[in-house]
Design a protein around this motif. Structure first.
Motif, short mmCIF file in Angstrom:
data_model
loop_
_atom_site.label_atom_id
_atom_site.label_comp_id
_atom_site.label_asym_id
_atom_site.label_seq_id
_atom_site.Cartn_x
_atom_site.Cartn_y
_atom_site.Cartn_z
N LEU A 40 0.82 -1.21 0.00
CA LEU A 40 0.00 0.00 0.00
C LEU A 40 0.86 1.27 0.00
N LYS A 41 1.97 1.25 0.71
CA LYS A 41 2.85 2.42 0.77
C LYS A 41 3.43 2.77 -0.59
N SER A 42 3.49 1.81 -1.50
CA SER A 42 4.06 2.05 -2.83
C SER A 42 3.03 2.60 -3.82
N LEU A 43 1.77 2.71 -3.40
CA LEU A 43 0.70 3.16 -4.29
C LEU A 43 0.41 4.64 -4.10
N PRO A 44 -0.03 5.32 -5.17
CA PRO A 44 -0.31 6.75 -5.07
C PRO A 44 -1.61 7.05 -4.33
N ASP A 45 -1.74 8.25 -3.83
CA ASP A 45 -2.97 8.72 -3.20
C ASP A 45 -4.11 8.69 -4.22
N ASN A 46 -5.34 8.54 -3.72
CA ASN A 46 -6.55 8.67 -4.54
C ASN A 46 -6.50 7.83 -5.81
N HIS A 47 -6.12 6.59 -5.69
CA HIS A 47 -5.89 5.73 -6.84
C HIS A 47 -7.06 4.80 -7.17
N PHE A 48 -7.74 4.28 -6.16
CA PHE A 48 -8.77 3.26 -6.37
C PHE A 48 -10.17 3.82 -6.14
N ASP A 49 -11.14 3.22 -6.85
CA ASP A 49 -12.54 3.64 -6.75
C ASP A 49 -13.30 2.94 -5.64
N SER A 50 -12.84 1.78 -5.21
CA SER A 50 -13.56 1.02 -4.20
C SER A 50 -12.63 0.03 -3.50
N LEU A 51 -13.15 -0.53 -2.43
CA LEU A 51 -12.42 -1.51 -1.63
C LEU A 51 -13.32 -2.72 -1.42
N VAL A 52 -12.79 -3.89 -1.69
CA VAL A 52 -13.45 -5.15 -1.35
C VAL A 52 -12.39 -5.99 -0.65
N THR A 53 -12.62 -6.31 0.62
CA THR A 53 -11.58 -7.00 1.37
C THR A 53 -12.15 -7.94 2.42
N ASP A 54 -11.37 -8.92 2.73
CA ASP A 54 -11.65 -9.87 3.80
C ASP A 54 -10.41 -9.85 4.69
N PRO A 55 -10.30 -8.85 5.57
CA PRO A 55 -9.10 -8.75 6.40
C PRO A 55 -9.03 -9.89 7.41
N PRO A 56 -7.86 -10.11 7.97
CA PRO A 56 -7.73 -11.16 9.00
C PRO A 56 -8.69 -10.89 10.16
N SER A 57 -9.20 -11.95 10.74
CA SER A 57 -10.07 -11.80 11.91
C SER A 57 -9.27 -11.88 13.20
N GLY A 58 -8.05 -12.36 13.10
CA GLY A 58 -7.17 -12.38 14.26
C GLY A 58 -7.40 -13.53 15.22
N ILE A 59 -8.18 -14.53 14.82
CA ILE A 59 -8.47 -15.62 15.75
C ILE A 59 -7.97 -16.97 15.27
N GLY A 60 -7.29 -17.01 14.14
CA GLY A 60 -6.76 -18.27 13.64
C GLY A 60 -7.83 -19.23 13.20
N MET A 61 -8.82 -18.71 12.48
CA MET A 61 -9.92 -19.55 12.00
C MET A 61 -9.38 -20.75 11.23
N CYS A 62 -9.87 -21.90 11.52
CA CYS A 62 -9.46 -23.15 10.88
C CYS A 62 -7.95 -23.39 11.04
N ASP A 63 -7.38 -22.85 12.08
CA ASP A 63 -5.95 -23.01 12.38
C ASP A 63 -5.04 -22.53 11.24
N GLU A 64 -5.48 -21.52 10.50
CA GLU A 64 -4.69 -20.95 9.42
C GLU A 64 -3.77 -19.87 9.98
N LYS A 65 -2.48 -19.97 9.70
CA LYS A 65 -1.51 -19.00 10.21
C LYS A 65 -1.80 -17.59 9.71
N TRP A 66 -2.24 -17.46 8.45
CA TRP A 66 -2.50 -16.14 7.88
C TRP A 66 -3.61 -15.40 8.60
#
Length: 110
Positions: free
Chosen positions: A16-42
């Motif tokens: 993200l730091k390498s991208l310019p300001d005001n570049h994208f029209d929208s955001l669609v994301t599934d950020p980490p939930s922080g609980i290790g769902m299904c024992d996934e490290k990510w």
């Protein structure tokens, strides 16, 4: 048809730091939930300070999301919208992080 599409692999905090300001029209994301769902490290959040536990760990997770969402806010065009998925168990932390980063949380689907 001049828009270029590409997939970028990397840590979003760096990419993200390498991208310019005001570049994208929208955001669609599934950020980490922080609980290790299904024992996934990510999906596991491990604070840098290994002494943090309990509620402090949840706040550290929220602060991590704020760091990411501030950069996301910067690269979105004014008035852009986002669709952000979150597990019910930690969705309030995701919502607070979005607000702290500058977003308005308008609608929630539960």
């Amino acid at each position: 048809m001049g828009d270029q599409q590409r997939v970028v692999l990397g840590d979003c905090r760096e990419v993200l730091k390498s991208l310019p300001d005001n570049h994208f029209d929208s955001l669609v994301t599934d950020p980490p939930s922080g609980i290790g769902m299904c024992d996934e490290k990510w999906d596991t959040f491990e604070p840098e300070d290994k002494e943090i536990e309990g509620r402090a760990e949840l706040l550290a997770f929220q602060n991590f999301l704020v760091e990411v969402f501030r950069e996301v806010f910067r690269v979105l065009k004014p008035g852009a919208f986002g669709l952000v998925w979150a597990l019910p168990r930690t969705s309030h932390h995701t919502g607070m992080a979005l607000e702290r980063a500058g977003f308005e949380v308008r609608d929630r689907l539960t």
